[in-house]
Motif scaffolding. Structure first.
Motif, short mmCIF file in Angstrom:
data_model
loop_
_atom_site.label_atom_id
_atom_site.label_comp_id
_atom_site.label_asym_id
_atom_site.label_seq_id
_atom_site.Cartn_x
_atom_site.Cartn_y
_atom_site.Cartn_z
N LEU A 143 -20.34 1.60 -1.36
CA LEU A 143 -20.89 0.52 -2.18
C LEU A 143 -20.62 0.85 -3.65
O LEU A 143 -21.14 1.83 -4.19
CB LEU A 143 -22.39 0.39 -1.94
N LEU A 144 -19.79 0.02 -4.28
CA LEU A 144 -19.40 0.26 -5.66
C LEU A 144 -20.32 -0.43 -6.65
O LEU A 144 -20.56 0.07 -7.76
CB LEU A 144 -17.97 -0.23 -5.88
N ARG A 145 -20.83 -1.59 -6.28
CA ARG A 145 -21.63 -2.38 -7.22
C ARG A 145 -22.58 -3.27 -6.43
O ARG A 145 -22.20 -3.85 -5.42
CB ARG A 145 -20.72 -3.23 -8.10
N ASN A 146 -23.82 -3.36 -6.91
CA ASN A 146 -24.82 -4.20 -6.24
C ASN A 146 -25.77 -4.77 -7.28
O ASN A 146 -26.98 -4.72 -7.15
CB ASN A 146 -25.57 -3.38 -5.19
N ASP A 147 -25.19 -5.33 -8.35
CA ASP A 147 -25.96 -5.75 -9.52
C ASP A 147 -26.96 -6.85 -9.20
O ASP A 147 -28.05 -6.89 -9.78
CB ASP A 147 -25.02 -6.25 -10.62
N ALA A 148 -26.60 -7.74 -8.30
CA ALA A 148 -27.48 -8.86 -7.99
C ALA A 148 -28.50 -8.52 -6.92
O ALA A 148 -29.36 -9.36 -6.60
CB ALA A 148 -26.65 -10.07 -7.54
N GLY A 149 -28.42 -7.32 -6.38
CA GLY A 149 -29.37 -6.92 -5.35
C GLY A 149 -29.22 -7.71 -4.07
O GLY A 149 -30.17 -7.82 -3.28
N VAL A 150 -28.03 -8.23 -3.81
CA VAL A 150 -27.80 -9.02 -2.60
C VAL A 150 -27.93 -8.16 -1.35
O VAL A 150 -28.41 -8.61 -0.32
CB VAL A 150 -26.41 -9.69 -2.66
N LEU A 151 -27.49 -6.90 -1.47
CA LEU A 151 -27.49 -6.01 -0.30
C LEU A 151 -28.61 -4.99 -0.41
O LEU A 151 -28.96 -4.54 -1.50
CB LEU A 151 -26.14 -5.29 -0.21
N PRO A 152 -29.17 -4.61 0.74
CA PRO A 152 -28.89 -5.15 2.08
C PRO A 152 -29.51 -6.54 2.24
O PRO A 152 -30.46 -6.88 1.53
CB PRO A 152 -29.55 -4.14 3.00
N LEU A 153 -28.96 -7.30 3.15
CA LEU A 153 -29.44 -8.66 3.36
C LEU A 153 -30.85 -8.62 3.95
O LEU A 153 -31.04 -8.29 5.13
CB LEU A 153 -28.49 -9.41 4.30
N ALA A 154 -31.84 -8.92 3.13
CA ALA A 154 -33.22 -8.84 3.59
C ALA A 154 -33.50 -9.85 4.68
O ALA A 154 -34.20 -9.58 5.65
CB ALA A 154 -34.17 -9.06 2.40
N GLN A 155 -32.93 -11.03 4.52
CA GLN A 155 -33.07 -12.09 5.51
C GLN A 155 -31.67 -12.50 5.92
O GLN A 155 -30.91 -13.01 5.09
CB GLN A 155 -33.82 -13.29 4.91
N PRO A 156 -31.27 -12.28 7.15
CA PRO A 156 -29.90 -12.63 7.55
C PRO A 156 -29.61 -14.09 7.26
O PRO A 156 -30.35 -14.98 7.69
CB PRO A 156 -29.89 -12.35 9.06
N PRO A 157 -28.56 -14.38 6.48
CA PRO A 157 -28.22 -15.78 6.20
C PRO A 157 -27.88 -16.52 7.48
O PRO A 157 -27.33 -15.95 8.43
CB PRO A 157 -26.98 -15.65 5.30
N ALA A 158 -28.20 -17.80 7.50
CA ALA A 158 -27.89 -18.60 8.69
C ALA A 158 -26.39 -18.78 8.86
O ALA A 158 -25.87 -18.76 9.97
CB ALA A 158 -28.60 -19.95 8.60
N ARG A 159 -25.69 -18.97 7.73
CA ARG A 159 -24.26 -19.27 7.80
C ARG A 159 -23.51 -18.39 6.79
O ARG A 159 -23.82 -18.40 5.60
CB ARG A 159 -24.01 -20.74 7.48
#
Length: 594
Positions: free
Chosen positions: A427-443
């Motif tokens: 993992l090089l960058r995670n500025d938006a805090g998207v990961l890890p996916l707290a709630q699996p996206p539907a699509r």
């Protein structure tokens, strides 16, 4: 006992086994080995048979008796068995494009048939049968054989144990299929991020890490208590192909390292491999003017091969050329002269000469005129026979095709490969805090480079309960494909975009794709599935590197995305910032986790 402590002298005797056709199919010996010393065998060989042992080439066809028009066009005979017999070859190398590698049992039966052809011809010396199963970017045998993500992914794990285990599994599976030689590992230190031919085939840009993992892989391939479980390793491409932006397949690269730079940057992996007792070293078709002023590629340079490799580094094993079809070695001399010059430089085995008949005739003519002595030929043939004896090839070159299914792609091997790969995702960058996916996206939309990679990741995502769409756009997406991907992103909750060598000018449209997706307003996760250098070329809040686009790497990526595992990989190279010359966007060793 470490390999460096083991005597390299071969045992005094060896035997070969003649099989009936029924025994050949079963892969079992019909009679016990008949002892015969290497010196005695050498004495019985004709000059033509000795010279044949110096050459390795390919042949077309999936069985030993397959008549293929390309065999007739290139070798003057019809079948792979006839190619072996006609030229008294020392070895055969397999590729997918030669129609040789279909599935494990077929490969084992082909191997047995080619060995039978070698034993029934001339001096009756079994073959080295090899391929380039480096894993990752250079993988000749696909599934069901166990797949690993390659050297740079192993560099990201920082684990010699992982590197050794990956090599041991690869080697044992190759040996079960009748291959006893693997032209791996690449010991090149990838100093130049623009290197078009090495890149992720290298463990690292750091010579210490590259040396440590090179040595580990040599142990994995060769260090087995049972000779029939090990394969011969070949570290490449001496004196080091890592600091060039030129591909030696198409031109002669010039590497401007001086002696101090070579000793610091390029030599350590080769020194480490030699200390581990590596069976062979492959030369690189590169010019190193500050180390050798002859103007010759290293493959043809006595100063490089005899001086640096043999005398300075003390290597006494078998030296292979890289393919003699490559333009990097063919620019200055006729094809018939190249093997003569290679032998004079200190090489033992010539790989894939452009014209096998002309190459053999060139060597024979050089012996007859006195340019080469038969004693010089004998030195190389002796090394080759000792290597074959050390790996058990002379004692029994055959395998059991019926046993391949229980040795190749086993559940245990696949599980070990997945565990190793899980430790490489970075993992090089995670500025938006998207990961890890707290709630699996539907699509989820999976787009970008690679039909296989996008499909494999989509399948891994679907197994986790989200609905995914795979929309591959290739290495060079068109404006229309970019528009289609942006439109599709608008219909999904998250987009994962895969890049593959997007740093190169010819693939730069991938960067346009990433920018367009980023501007579309939906969350985007960018993943470099080959070179981590892609991440320096475009600003995305979430960047990962997998160093491989194989299914095993995509499964590890899915685990990280969904938070099943934490990313633990660390960059084995630094990622430059193109906008700030001399500065790194992500430094060596960088890697985030949670």
């Amino acid at each position: 006992m470490a390999r460096s402590d083991r005597p390299r002298r071969a045992a005094a005797t060896f035997g070969v086994v003649a099989l009936t056709s029924a025994a050949l199919t079963a892969g079992a010996g019909a009679e016990p080995p008949r002892p015969s010393g290497i010196a005695d065998t050498l004495a019985k060989m004709t000059l033509e048979e000795k010279v044949g042992q110096l050459f390795v080439t390919y042949a077309y066809g999936g069985t030993p008796d397959t008549a293929h028009p390309s065999n007739r066009a290139e070798f003057g005979v019809d079948t792979p068995a006839q190619v072996v017999q006609q030229y008294h070859l020392g070895g055969i190398i397999h590729f997918t494009w030669t129609d040789s590698l279909h599935e494990p049992r077929q490969i084992a039966e082909l191997s047995n048939g080619l060995q039978q052809a070698a034993l029934s011809s001339g001096a009756g010396v079994p073959l080295l049968i090899g391929t380039d199963q480096e894993q990752g970017l250079v993988t000749r045998i696909g599934e069901p054989a166990t797949q690993f993500p390659g050297n740079m992914a192993l560099g990201a794990t920082r684990s010699p144990a992982d590197a050794e285990l990956a090599a041991a599994i690869t080697g044992r599976e190759l040996r079960a299929m009748g291959l006893n030689q693997n032209f791996a590992p690449s010991g090149d230190v990838n100093v130049d991020p623009a290197n078009p031919v090495i890149g992720v085939r290298s463990f690292s840009s750091d010579p210490t890490l590259a040396a440590e993992l090179t040595a580990a892989q040599v142990r994995g391939y060769e260090d087995s208590a049972a000779a029939d479980l090990a394969v011969s390793a070949s570290v490449k491409h001496f004196p080091g192909h890592g600091d060039t932006s030129t591909d030696s397949h198409t031109d002669l690269p010039v590497i401007d390292h001086d002696r101090q730079q070579w000793e610091r940057l390029d030599a350590p992996p080769f020194q480490a491999a030699i200390a581990e007792g590596v069976d062979s070293v492959m030369t690189g078709h590169i010019e190193v003017p500050k180390l050798d002023d002859s103007g010759e590629p290293a493959t043809l340079s006595p100063n490089v091969i005899t001086g640096m490799l043999r005398q300075e580094l003390g290597f006494q094993g078998v030296v292979f050329t890289d393919s003699l079809k490559m333009d990097g070695v063919r620019q200055q001399h006729p094809d018939a002269r190249i093997p003569v010059l290679a032998l004079k430089a200190g090489v033992d085995m010539m790989l894939m000469p452009f014209d096998v008949r002309a190459a053999i005739d060139g060597v024979l003519a050089a012996v007859r005129t006195g340019e080469l002595t038969e004693e010089r030929i004998d030195r190389s043939v002796t090394r080759i026979l000792e290597l074959k004896e050390r790996r058990g090839v002379l004692a029994d070159p055959f395998v059991d095709p019926a046993a391949v299914g229980s040795a190749v792609g086993t559940p245990e091997h696949l599980a070990q490969a997945q565990r190793i790969t899980d430790r490489s995702t970075t993992l090089l960058r995670n500025d938006a805090g998207v990961l890890p996916l707290a709630q699996p996206p539907a699509r989820l939309l999976v787009t970008g480079a690679g039909d296989g990679a996008t499909a494999a990741l989509a399948e891994s995502i679907d197994r986790r309960g989200s609905r995914s769409t795979a929309l591959p756009t290739g290495l060079r997406p068109t404006p229309q494909q970019i528009d289609e991907a942006v439109a599709a992103a608008g219909r999904h909750d998250l987009t994962v975009v895969l890049t593959n060598a997007a740093w190169s000018a010819e693939n730069a449209a991938q960067l346009d794709l990433v920018r367009a997706l980023q501007q579309a307003g939906r969350p985007v996760v960018a993943v470099a599935v080959r070179d981590a250098y892609d991440a320096g070329h475009v600003e995305v809040p979430t960047w990962l590197a997998t160093y491989s686009d194989q299914a095993v790497a995509m499964e590890s990526l899915a685990k990280v995305l969904f938070g099943e595992i934490a990313p633990t990989g660390a960059l084995p190279v630094s990622v430059p910032d193109p906008g700030r010359p001399g500065q790194d966007r992500y430094p060596f060793g960088h890697g985030l986790t949670w």
